[in-house]
Design an enzyme around this catalytic site. Sequence first.
Site, short mmCIF file in Angstrom:
data_model
loop_
_atom_site.label_atom_id
_atom_site.label_comp_id
_atom_site.label_asym_id
_atom_site.label_seq_id
_atom_site.Cartn_x
_atom_site.Cartn_y
_atom_site.Cartn_z
N GLU A 1 7.19 31.52 -88.21
CA GLU A 1 5.99 30.77 -88.57
C GLU A 1 4.79 31.71 -88.71
O GLU A 1 4.03 31.64 -89.69
CB GLU A 1 5.67 29.72 -87.49
CG GLU A 1 6.65 28.58 -87.38
CD GLU A 1 7.83 28.86 -86.45
OE1 GLU A 1 8.09 30.06 -86.16
OE2 GLU A 1 8.50 27.90 -86.05
N HIS B 1 -6.80 2.94 -75.71
CA HIS B 1 -6.64 2.02 -76.84
C HIS B 1 -5.33 2.26 -77.56
O HIS B 1 -5.18 1.88 -78.72
CB HIS B 1 -7.83 2.17 -77.79
CG HIS B 1 -9.11 1.78 -77.11
ND1 HIS B 1 -9.57 0.48 -77.06
CD2 HIS B 1 -9.98 2.51 -76.36
CE1 HIS B 1 -10.69 0.44 -76.36
NE2 HIS B 1 -10.96 1.66 -75.92
N LYS C 1 3.86 38.00 -79.75
CA LYS C 1 4.40 38.93 -78.76
C LYS C 1 5.60 39.68 -79.34
O LYS C 1 5.72 40.88 -79.22
CB LYS C 1 4.79 38.13 -77.50
CG LYS C 1 5.33 38.95 -76.38
CD LYS C 1 5.63 38.06 -75.18
CE LYS C 1 6.54 38.82 -74.21
NZ LYS C 1 6.99 38.00 -73.10
N GLU D 1 8.30 24.20 -71.22
CA GLU D 1 9.08 25.39 -71.58
C GLU D 1 9.43 26.16 -70.30
O GLU D 1 10.48 26.78 -70.21
CB GLU D 1 8.30 26.28 -72.57
CG GLU D 1 9.22 27.24 -73.33
CD GLU D 1 8.51 27.99 -74.46
OE1 GLU D 1 7.75 28.91 -74.18
OE2 GLU D 1 8.77 27.65 -75.64
N LYS E 1 16.41 27.95 -83.68
CA LYS E 1 15.97 29.05 -84.56
C LYS E 1 17.18 29.64 -85.27
O LYS E 1 17.15 29.94 -86.46
CB LYS E 1 15.29 30.15 -83.75
CG LYS E 1 13.95 29.78 -83.15
CD LYS E 1 13.33 31.02 -82.50
CE LYS E 1 12.24 30.66 -81.52
NZ LYS E 1 11.78 31.76 -80.70
N GLY F 1 4.79 34.54 -72.82
CA GLY F 1 3.91 34.07 -73.89
C GLY F 1 2.99 32.94 -73.45
O GLY F 1 1.78 32.96 -73.70
N ARG F 2 3.54 31.97 -72.74
CA ARG F 2 2.73 30.79 -72.35
C ARG F 2 1.77 31.09 -71.20
O ARG F 2 1.02 30.23 -70.78
CB ARG F 2 3.65 29.61 -72.04
CG ARG F 2 4.77 29.91 -71.05
CD ARG F 2 5.82 28.80 -71.02
NE ARG F 2 6.96 29.12 -70.17
CZ ARG F 2 8.03 29.79 -70.57
NH1 ARG F 2 8.12 30.25 -71.80
NH2 ARG F 2 9.03 30.01 -69.73
O1 F6P Z 1 9.92 29.66 -79.54
C1 F6P Z 1 9.32 29.76 -78.32
C2 F6P Z 1 8.46 30.99 -78.19
O2 F6P Z 1 9.27 32.09 -77.96
C3 F6P Z 1 7.45 30.81 -77.09
O3 F6P Z 1 7.96 31.09 -75.85
C4 F6P Z 1 6.35 31.71 -77.53
O4 F6P Z 1 5.13 31.41 -76.91
C5 F6P Z 1 6.33 31.42 -79.02
O5 F6P Z 1 7.69 31.24 -79.35
C6 F6P Z 1 5.70 32.48 -79.87
O6 F6P Z 1 6.32 33.71 -79.73
P1 F6P Z 1 5.65 35.05 -80.25
O7 F6P Z 1 4.38 35.25 -79.53
O8 F6P Z 1 6.66 36.11 -79.95
O9 F6P Z 1 5.43 34.90 -81.73
#
Ligand code: F6P
Length: 543
Positions: A206, A378, A200, A347, A502, A261-262
């Site tokens: 990452e 288990h 987003k 979150e 972060k 995002g979620r």
């Molecule tokens: O670090 C949390 C977050 O901002 C989430 O809320 C989000 O889903 C995720 O990182 C990924 O963010 P993006 O879609 O901006 O890469």
Amino acid sequence: MTTDAQTLHEQLCEARAELSHRRITTLFDTDPGRAERYQCQSNGLVVDFSKHLIDDHVWQLLIELASAQALPAAFAGLVVGQSVNTSECRPALHTLLRGTAAEQHPENTAAVRNALTRMKTLVTRIHGGADTGWTDQAFTDVVNLGIGGSDLGPRFICDALKTPEAPLRAHFVANVDPEDLDHTLAALDPTRTLFVVCSKSFTTEETLSNAHRARAWLQAAGAPPHSLGQHFVAVTTQVTQAQQWGIPAERCLPTWDWVGGRYSLWSATGLTIPLALGWSAFEKLLGGAKNLDQHTLESPTADNLPMMMALLEFWQTRYLNANTHAVLPYAQRLQHLTDFLQQLTMESNGKRVSTTGEPLRSDSAPVLWGSTGTNGQHSYYQLLHQGTRSFSADIILPLISGSGDLPARRSLAAHALAQSRALMVGRSPDEAREIGALRGFNERECRQLEIPGNHSHSLILMEAVTPECLGALIAAYEHKTYFLAVLLGINAFDQWGVELGKEIAAAIQPFLETGATAPTTDPATLDPATRQAAIAWRKANVK
Ligand code: F6P
């Protein structure tokens, strides 16, 4: 808290004092009809609340609480686009992504429809072989590069609905650890692999790191620079940045600030879903969620499935001190549900002050955890049955799941129902003594065999693992999460807590690289213990 809510709170405290000495089994003895009464149904889901420590009085108080806290109005406000994300001054319109209240938002609706049309066209071209890789061969694999909300929903759905006839094989890479991507790519053919860079913000370290690594992999395999764009699609609010990164404009799909995002798997963020499962599955998923939105808008509280889920969770956490909530699906196809729900609920509702900055009077969302039920049996069920921690749980059983042979599926169902009953009935001291005597245990040793039971939980029956039912299930959890936030007075749509780590990581990076503190580094970033660990990492990695 309004006067009504305060009065209800006092009544719920009294009810708790009275009920906490009771057993759910005795409530059943005196009221066998509770199994039919304490349940909600909608769109292929039946949630049975009868194994909670509740009676008619509590059920009624919770319904009154919903009206005192204006839950129906809060949900109506969400779908019409009120600024429910108060700290970021924006709405949270995930319901619009599946067409709910579309007429209220003509501009956003046009944007959503346009994005869906673009997604469908792209999916059709890719499936039909009109869009190919650099050797003109059709794609066979799609790798979703994203994390958090840009990963967990699509990952869950693609795994839950996968079939051998899938148009593309789907893979998901989230971790910045290169092992994740490298392991995935090892089995793939670069000429026939498509990447969806899903972010987003288009700033997430990452995801961008994995996208760079994916591009290098294609280059190393011989992809000419001018054809690299054919292997990428971006999904982001930052289309310009994605283009600058090298993804052609027509392959940059939008998402919007008014979608969290979620909560975004219903948008182009979910692109990997139709790529892997076909467009019709994606449409049905959206349809299932839309139906659940409608149910939530129209049903009175007692029949309102997500509202009752939230009220029961509130009862559990606020009054019965449950501090964790286990999600226990009895279906391999739902193996990633818990991961998805962890982000959705924790979150969203892992907050400590209200929307106006007041410290909360009670705990916020419980820690959500769990795994497929039989595997958990288990592993950690021992703690559920005999540990000292209190918890609540959702046991989820799809009535039809996969095409596996009937005896194995029967056994799965037997375990789900057995655990639901065991959590309620436990094993009494008398029964423990009887069994212990056979083993030669003395009176005291027999206590090791006692199982207290009386653990409140919901049993969720799901018609089948279909796109429609999954859409409804996820929407139910989304709305439950929002209702709980309203009950707690918190903002479910921001996540300020995740930023600190972060920022610190960005400040630590230069030290790991050079061994020197950057002039901009706050000295507090490298406290003695952190510095010591950073030095150990440098010693192991920088020769
Ligand atoms: O670090 C949390 C977050 O901002 C989430 O809320 C989000 O889903 C995720 O990182 C990924 O963010 P993006 O879609 O901006 O890469």
